[in-house]
Design an enzyme around this catalytic site. Structure first.
Site, mmCIF file in Angstrom:
data_model
loop_
_atom_site.group_PDB
_atom_site.id
_atom_site.type_symbol
_atom_site.label_atom_id
_atom_site.label_comp_id
_atom_site.label_asym_id
_atom_site.label_seq_id
_atom_site.Cartn_x
_atom_site.Cartn_y
_atom_site.Cartn_z
ATOM 1 N N ASP A 93 0.768 -1.103 -0.167
ATOM 2 C CA ASP A 93 -0.080 -0.106 0.070
ATOM 3 C C ASP A 93 0.895 1.301 0.002
ATOM 4 O OD1 ASP A 93 0.981 0.256 2.664
ATOM 5 O OD2 ASP A 93 -1.055 -0.407 3.653
ATOM 6 N N ASP A 266 -7.856 -7.651 1.007
ATOM 7 C CA ASP A 266 -6.864 -7.708 2.023
ATOM 8 C C ASP A 266 -7.561 -7.445 3.468
ATOM 9 O OD1 ASP A 266 -6.657 -4.691 1.543
ATOM 10 O OD2 ASP A 266 -5.484 -5.074 3.309
ATOM 11 N N CYS A 304 -12.357 -28.848 7.358
ATOM 12 C CA CYS A 304 -11.039 -27.894 6.876
ATOM 13 C C CYS A 304 -10.098 -29.037 6.975
ATOM 14 C CB CYS A 304 -10.695 -26.719 7.965
ATOM 15 S SG CYS A 304 -9.331 -26.059 7.415
ATOM 16 N N CYS A 306 -6.314 -27.932 6.644
ATOM 17 C CA CYS A 306 -5.288 -27.333 6.933
ATOM 18 C C CYS A 306 -4.743 -28.191 7.820
ATOM 19 C CB CYS A 306 -5.491 -25.920 7.504
ATOM 20 S SG CYS A 306 -6.060 -25.697 9.368
ATOM 21 N N CYS A 309 -6.238 -28.072 11.397
ATOM 22 C CA CYS A 309 -7.608 -28.884 11.849
ATOM 23 C C CYS A 309 -6.950 -30.399 11.830
ATOM 24 C CB CYS A 309 -8.223 -28.428 10.753
ATOM 25 S SG CYS A 309 -9.173 -26.798 11.109
ATOM 26 N N HIS A 335 -4.724 -21.542 10.296
ATOM 27 C CA HIS A 335 -6.060 -21.905 9.992
ATOM 28 C C HIS A 335 -6.987 -20.897 9.456
ATOM 29 C CE1 HIS A 335 -10.112 -23.531 9.962
ATOM 30 N NE2 HIS A 335 -10.578 -22.470 10.618
#
Lengths: 370, 370
Positions: A93, A266, A304, A306, A309, A335
């Site tokens: 930014d 974002d 999930c 991931c 998880c 996660h």
């Protein structure tokens, strides 16, 4: 000049779009959630983690990096890519948002903005030229113009003057920007005033940027106000350019802006929530400090896959959160970022299948009413 | 009964020994540094990280886990292995050291010790039977007897009474211990008094444990005093049983105790140092807060091949440390633990090659004089 960054829209469903964002550091499927590495690191996560969770573009904050460790140092390290070890696409930014929200403003003029550092009170000036030079040194794939981000409740008159100055700054940024392997995106402001949003849009698009952000929203206004303002401008943005909505990360909001044709967004939300022990699940946000998770040996989000998880129970994560263990922040952040990148993946599939509207309504219904 | 845990010594060099520790959760080469997961997590590191840095045995602290989240909960989760996801060998201490160093002691008697929790002031009693039961619930491969750990400056009389009570507690622990897939180690106390060390040794060895720790050292006495006390007992410990020196983690000290025939040691040092920005290198300990690292784009330890050293520069790590980024703790912890496990690997090779004495002197010389 050929654009460093371009988008190819492959599917449309209502206003929603799915496509591919091409950058010097690789291609990213859109819509895409971009995790924020404020100070050159997404809090608690390594570049390998980010790859594993499916992150596309990673953000850096010019304001923070300019003050610490300084853009000269980052340039010496080979830019943000060399410094941080993230080899995929990046976006910085302009620092405008932080200057107007964090810093003590000393002087705002046509030239730029003078402010006191949040770290040590030292005085700095951001002008369009300064922030473009800084972002060229940081070397992300996408840089942003300097904009003023007025408070949500500022008057029509204030917003009107502000957006015109922001448009003049955008032109100066455009003129100052020389790095061919980096794209400079414009930012549409105008608060919640439809006429001013349109004026800002016209003035910004006129310059001919390779991508556009909608800024100054998600700053305190209500969700309907935000969506109303976004829907005023989103359909008018050039269809062949990437559209970036700045600062949204709650799952339902993210689906809403996708529905209005946004490609990129974002937010620090997933990592900030994690540091407070809160995790995103398909059945809503949960806080692991809640005593009902103490003996809950199931996985964080049962759907999930991931690392968090599949590797740990809610009971273990809840223990780590309560004890303030470092690993809690890391595992829950991982996660939460995975959750949002996975949500975008599902959104893309729904758009491609022409079922986005029914899909996101059902998804939001479950998330909000569990 | 066949021992759950045994050691096979493959090479000797002076008093130093290299071998293999066999446990129900796998084999570990010795000498081995054991990282400490105080509350069921090595601060900032996942089980995958621990595997990657070559960790063998991981420690848990009974005192902390007993109070939070409670041993019942850990047992329900499948013991520490099921709860934390670490599938390799584990060891739990008895909680004695923490009770005597952290807690407010209310009553020390033949039966056990009554103390107030460091968390909430609640009152608890640790007896030999209680800590054995707790450790059986936690389910590590190796459990430790309850011992009193008197202050370094306690009198001969105090130490004498204390070690005899500790020996009686050891017998009670031995009697209470029933879990066949777990080994219970004895602990030799006696402070800095050679006669008392020998007495404690005799009384403890008499019970016939499958492994022995030397406790009550590295608690404030000078390094020569510590080594003197260790050298009084180490050669007398049964040669066919593992020897564990409790609480040492500085590289030079670790080599010194290896030189006296120790097989195992643990310490929070590598992760605690990391949280203060300090990293271990072959040329000594460095603190990343030091301004000379701001623009140092070389790797943390030029001879290290851990994830941190191969992925990031000193300048980037120094930036993360100064900014208090979560990633700093994680990356420096990972390096520091790797550094000590790698040091043990090098020590094992030197012992096998019969060059341990010259190797460790040269290593320490470089580490201390850089």
């Amino acid at each position: 000049m050929s654009a460093a960054v371009s988008i190819k829209i492959e599917a449309r469903d209502g206003e929603a779009r799915a496509g591919f964002l091409h950058t010097p550091h690789g291609m990213v499927e859109t819509p895409t959630f971009m995790p924020v590495g404020t100070k050159g690191a997404v809090k608690g996560l390594t570049p390998d983690d980010l790859r594993n969770v499916g992150a596309g573009v990673v953000l850096g904050n010019t304001y923070h990096l300019y003050l610490r460790p300084g853009v000269d140092l980052v340039r010496e390290a080979g830019g943000l890519h060399g410094f941080t070890g993230w080899t995929g696409p990046m976006l910085t930014d302009s620092g405008g948002y932080q200057v107007f929200s964090l810093a003590k403003i000393r002087k705002l003029s046509e030239d730029g903005v003078e402010f006191a550092s949040v770290y040590d009170g030292s005085i700095h000036q951001f002008t369009p030229e300064v922030v473009v030079r800084a972002q060229q040194d940081l070397g992300a794939d996408i840089a942003m113009v300097l904009d003023e981000c007025p408070p949500a409740n500022a008057s029509h008159e204030y917003h009107s003057e502000s957006l015109r100055r922001t448009a003049r700054w955008a032109e100066r940024c455009w003129d100052a920007h020389t790095r061919r392997d980096q794209a400079l995106f414009g930012i549409v402001q105008g608060g919640l005033f439809p006429d001013l949003r349109r004026e800002s849009l016209d003035r910004t698009v006129e310059i001919g940027f390779p991508g556009y952000a909608v800024g100054g929203l998600s700053v305190g206004e209500s969700r309907p106000e935000m969506l109303e303002a976004l829907s005023t401008v989103a359909p008018e943005l050039p269809a062949d350019k990437p559209r970036y909505f700045m600062g949204i990360g709650d799952p339902v909001g993210l689906l809403q802006v996708i529905g209005l044709g946004v490609d990129m967004f974002d937010c620090v939300l997933p990592t900030r929530l994690a540091r407070h022990g809160a995790a995103l699940t398909r059945d809503g946000r949960i806080n692991l400090k809640n005593s009902r998770f103490r003996r809950d040996f199931t996985q964080l989000d049962p759907e999930c896959s991931c690392e968090t998880c599949t590797g740990y129970s809610r009971a273990y994560l809840a223990h780590l959160v309560r004890e303030g263990e470092l690993l809690a922040d890391r595992l829950v952040s991982l996660h939460n970022v995975w959750f949002l990148t996975e949500l975008c993946r599902e959104a893309r599939a729904a758009i491609r299948d022409g079922r986005f509207d029914s899909w996101w309504r059902a998804w939001s219904q479950r998330y909000e009413n569990s």
